[in-house]
Enzyme design. Structure first.
Site, short mmCIF file in Angstrom:
data_model
loop_
_atom_site.label_atom_id
_atom_site.label_comp_id
_atom_site.label_asym_id
_atom_site.label_seq_id
_atom_site.Cartn_x
_atom_site.Cartn_y
_atom_site.Cartn_z
N GLU A 1 0.83 -1.22 0.00
CA GLU A 1 0.00 0.00 0.00
C GLU A 1 0.86 1.26 0.00
O GLU A 1 0.77 2.10 0.90
CB GLU A 1 -0.94 -0.02 1.22
CG GLU A 1 -1.92 -1.17 1.17
CD GLU A 1 -2.96 -1.14 2.28
OE1 GLU A 1 -2.68 -0.57 3.35
OE2 GLU A 1 -4.06 -1.69 2.08
N GLU B 1 -5.20 -8.35 -1.04
CA GLU B 1 -5.92 -8.23 0.24
C GLU B 1 -7.37 -7.92 -0.01
O GLU B 1 -7.69 -7.05 -0.83
CB GLU B 1 -5.36 -7.09 1.10
CG GLU B 1 -4.08 -7.39 1.81
CD GLU B 1 -3.64 -6.24 2.72
OE1 GLU B 1 -4.50 -5.57 3.32
OE2 GLU B 1 -2.43 -6.02 2.79
C1 BGP Z 1 -4.38 -2.99 4.99
C2 BGP Z 1 -3.02 -3.41 5.46
C3 BGP Z 1 -3.01 -4.63 6.30
C4 BGP Z 1 -4.25 -4.91 7.11
C5 BGP Z 1 -5.54 -4.51 6.44
C6 BGP Z 1 -6.75 -4.47 7.34
O1 BGP Z 1 -4.43 -1.61 4.90
O2 BGP Z 1 -2.16 -3.65 4.38
O3 BGP Z 1 -1.80 -4.66 6.99
O4 BGP Z 1 -4.15 -4.77 8.43
O5 BGP Z 1 -5.44 -3.27 5.81
O6 BGP Z 1 -6.75 -3.30 8.09
P1 BGP Z 1 -6.94 -3.22 9.65
O7 BGP Z 1 -6.05 -4.23 10.22
O8 BGP Z 1 -6.54 -1.85 9.99
O9 BGP Z 1 -8.37 -3.45 9.87
#
Ligand code: BGP
Length: 464
Positions: free
Chosen positions: A168, A359
């Site tokens: 990201e 993701e």
């Molecule tokens: C993305 C990241 C991850 C992950 C995911 C979910 O932005 O790459 O590392 O954590 O989001 O987000 P969160 O854990 O803040 O709910």
């Protein structure tokens, strides 16, 4: 999905491994987040539980990988913790303990026919580089990254076919500390952020070039946090604002996929008094473009020029106005599978490069009952998004694979808690540090296993 589609799951070292100071490892920027990305930063790292323990993947990896194999994974997206290899980033020799750990993990994955897909940096810059060099604002950090990337790309040449440079990378726009290790700002904040952005894009392009030089078989991609900005209304002002907000994401993929800065950035820099310090070879290095476009997709957002609406959006992760047509998760993230199909189409239209969905997932409070979790809500979310992805493929979009966030419960990035769970495997760990660490299969575990073995979700009365 098409034959050979890469189904699997994704996670990041800083959210799963634990063992934060073991075998030579040092702190990374993620360890300095007190309550995740949205909280304060503590460069002296006091407290910060539960990030330090993650879910003990460092010691549990064999058991965890066996469970991934049981689900039928073809690929596991993970990151190498930069700080296990170069603890401060400044060492001249890599830490052998760190290299050996990942070597064992890759062997374990290959034992089950699972391909590792490795992110070089998932919010894991050594904290030392952030404190001493202000992260990517300095060329010293670019050199440190080159040293690290060269080491792991060489060392794991035979074991890793798929790479991603920065997770990201556009997060630099909302959290320059997590994205690029930036702690201090010049009087003109934009100057600091854009200099760091340039240096990070350079580091990424350098890694792409090096990877291509040493391994013609490997594929290396970029990774952006995707999710479209919709105009909140069809007022032309809202439409134009949405376009500009979208540019904040596309700038990063435009450079990494097309190999040059897009036209719209020059006026922005001029308007904000930004002058990027470049060296002669920089624009040439940026021409090393990626093989695929990696994305995370969780939500869409809405842009409004109406001051009242803007006021209401303060404090949201992306300062997005609430979309009245969409439901939201318990953490306020809009649920928009159609936006996923739209994003896949739009990115393919823009770049004509294969897309890897790195993701996508659903964060919720889970209740463990009689050794399992009935996470119907997660299944519903994933089902609607996988169907949207299948529709995008039917639209003609080339999609390489899908790695769900995440196979295993882990520490949330934006809030730093265990309570917000994404996994298909429940991990008995709580925010206060209690819990046995034991793993339990949720309903989604069995559901996803079937999706993989069917190579997708059949429409009513149809085979995939
Ligand atoms: C993305 C990241 C991850 C992950 C995911 C979910 O932005 O790459 O590392 O954590 O989001 O987000 P969160 O854990 O803040 O709910």
């Amino acid at each position: 999905m098409k034959k050979g589609f890469l189904w699997g799951g994704a996670a990041a070292a800083n959210q799963i491994e634990g063992a934060v100071l073991e075998n030579g490892k040092q702190y990374s920027v993620s360890d300095a987040l007190i309550h995740g990305m949205k909280g304060e930063i503590d460069p002296d790292v006091r407290g910060c539980y539960p990030t330090h323990r993650g879910v003990d993947f460092y010691y549990h990896y064999k058991e965890d990988i066996r469970l991934f194999a049981e689900m039928g994974f073809k690929v596991f997206r993970m990151s190498i913790a930069w700080t296990r290899i170069y603890p401060t980033g400044m060492e001249t020799e890599p830490n052998q303990n760190g290299l050996q750990f990942y070597d064992r993990v890759f062997d374990e994955l290959h034992k089950y026919g699972i391909e590792p897909l490795v992110t070089l940096c998932h919010y894991e810059m050594p904290l030392y580089l952030a404190k001493h060099y202000n992260g990517f604002e300095s060329r010293a950090t670019v050199e440190a990254f080159q040293r690290y990337a060269r080491t792991v790309l060489d060392y794991f040449k035979e074991k890793v076919k798929y790479w991603v440079t920065f997770n990201e990378i556009n997060v630099m726009m909302i959290s320059p500390f997590c994205g690029g290790g930036v702690i201090r700002y010049r009087e003109n904040r934009a100057q600091t952020i854009w200099q760091a952005t340039h240096n990070q894009l350079l580091a990424s392009a350098w890694a792409v070039r090096y990877c291509h030089e040493i391994n013609a078989e490997a594929q290396i991609g970029c990774m952006i946090a995707s999710g479209p900005w919709y105009p909140f209304t069809c007022r032309p002002e809202d439409v134009f604002l949405a376009l500009k907000k979208n540019w904040q994401t596309y700038l990063f993929s435009d450079v990494q996929v097309r190999g040059e800065y897009p036209f719209y950035i020059y006026k922005y820099w001029k308007d904000h008094g930004v002058t990027i310090q470049m060296e002669e070879e920089d624009l040439g290095i940026l021409k090393n473009t990626v093989d695929f476009v990696g994305i995370s997709y969780y939500q869409s957002r809405c842009a409004s020029t109406d001051p009242e609406e803007q006021e209401k959006a303060q404090g949201n992760l992306f300062q997005s106005v609430r979309n009245p047509y969409l439901n939201i998760t318990d953490w306020g993230w809009p649920i928009d599978p159609k936006g996923f199909r739209y994003t896949l189409n739009m990115l393919y239209d823009r770049y004509q490069k294969p897309i890897f969905v790195l993701e996508n997932g659903f964060g919720a409070v889970d209740v463990l009952e009689n050794g399992t979790v009935h996470d119907t809500y997660r299944i519903e979310y994933l089902k609607s998004h996988i169907v949207a992805m299948q529709e995008a493929e039917e639209d003609g979009v080339e999609i390489m694979g899908y790695t769900v966030w995440t196979p295993l419960d882990l520490v949330s990035f934006s809030t730093g808690e265990m309570k917000k769970r994404y996994g298909m495997i429940y991990v008995d760990k709580k925010d206060d540090g209690s819990g046995s660490g034991k793993r339990y299969k949720k309903d989604s575990f069995y559901w996803y296993k079937k999706v993989i073995s069917d190579n997708g979700i059949a429409k009513e009365g149809e085979h995939v």
